[in-house]
Scaffold this motif. Structure first.
Motif, PDB file in Angstrom:
ATOM      1  N   ARG A 120      -0.835   8.406   0.604  1.00 64.93           N
ATOM      2  CA  ARG A 120      -0.455   9.730  -0.211  1.00 64.93           C
ATOM      3  C   ARG A 120      -0.688  11.083   0.192  1.00 64.93           C
ATOM      4  O   ARG A 120      -1.253  12.079  -0.405  1.00 64.93           O
ATOM      5  CB  ARG A 120      -1.092   9.290  -1.659  1.00 64.93           C
TER       6      ARG A 120
ATOM      7  N   ASP B 164      -8.867   8.549   2.027  1.00 63.51           N
ATOM      8  CA  ASP B 164      -8.850   8.580   0.662  1.00 63.51           C
ATOM      9  C   ASP B 164      -7.429   8.518   0.349  1.00 63.51           C
ATOM     10  O   ASP B 164      -6.783   8.548  -0.943  1.00 63.51           O
ATOM     11  CB  ASP B 164      -9.757   9.540  -0.050  1.00 63.51           C
TER      12      ASP B 164
ATOM     13  N   TYR C  90       0.790  -1.100  -0.079  1.00 64.60           N
ATOM     14  CA  TYR C  90       0.109  -0.109   0.038  1.00 64.60           C
ATOM     15  C   TYR C  90       0.744   1.120  -0.012  1.00 64.60           C
ATOM     16  O   TYR C  90       2.140   1.145   0.323  1.00 64.60           O
ATOM     17  CB  TYR C  90      -1.206  -0.020   1.274  1.00 64.60           C
TER      18      TYR C  90
ATOM     19  N   VAL D   9      -3.740   3.839  -0.584  1.00 63.51           N
ATOM     20  CA  VAL D   9      -4.217   3.163  -1.668  1.00 63.51           C
ATOM     21  C   VAL D   9      -3.568   1.866  -1.930  1.00 63.51           C
ATOM     22  O   VAL D   9      -2.333   1.682  -1.620  1.00 63.51           O
ATOM     23  CB  VAL D   9      -3.518   3.968  -2.990  1.00 63.51           C
TER      24      VAL D   9
END
Length: 151
Positions: free
Chosen positions: A19, A50, A16, A53
């Protein structure tokens, strides 16, 4: 700070990236975190949901009640069992990354301790950190202390 952080499970099946900058890092001494970490506490790096990722693999999930009584979804690797994330039903905007799964942990400095009333008796709780006997009603002080340390 970096603005992109990478991590994954022990066997490498799940990878993962984060960000965005983390919001806070704290140690949780509740009995569930002691059990899941096989240690005296769990580390939780709170980040915007969010910003996480999954770039490889697919975590498995199971739900449990936290010591606070709230529901938590635990995301882990189905192959090696490494706990990666905790999602909280009461706050969908953030997720807790289990900080020990980051590739580089050298920069981590927790700002607080939660559930100190169930901490192992040999753990030394630093009075320069924010300390809570249970679940804090407001996590903003943890976020503010983190921001002060990283400004």
């Amino acid at each position: 700070m970096n603005a992109t952080y990478s991590g994954g499970c022990q066997c490498g099946q799940i990878r993962y990236e984060i960000r965005a900058e983390p919001l806070t890092l704290y140690l949780c001494h509740c009995k569930e975190c002691q059990k899941q970490s096989s240690s005296a506490f769990g580390m939780s790096l709170t980040v915007p949901r969010d910003a996480v990722v999954i770039i490889q693999g697919e975590p498995k999930a199971w739900k449990r009640k936290a010591d606070s009584g709230r529901e938590v979804t635990c995301l882990f690797c189905g192959d090696c069992g490494t706990r990666l994330f905790h999602e909280r039903a009461y706050n969908r905007e953030t997720i807790n990354v289990k900080a020990g799964t980051l590739d580089d942990t050298s920069w981590l400095r927790p700002v607080g301790n939660l559930w100190t009333n169930s901490a192992q008796p040999w753990v030394m709780i630093c009075d320069q950190m924010l300390n809570y006997e249970g679940q804090p009603a407001d996590v903003r002080p943890l976020w503010e202390k983190w921001a002060q340390q990283h400004s």
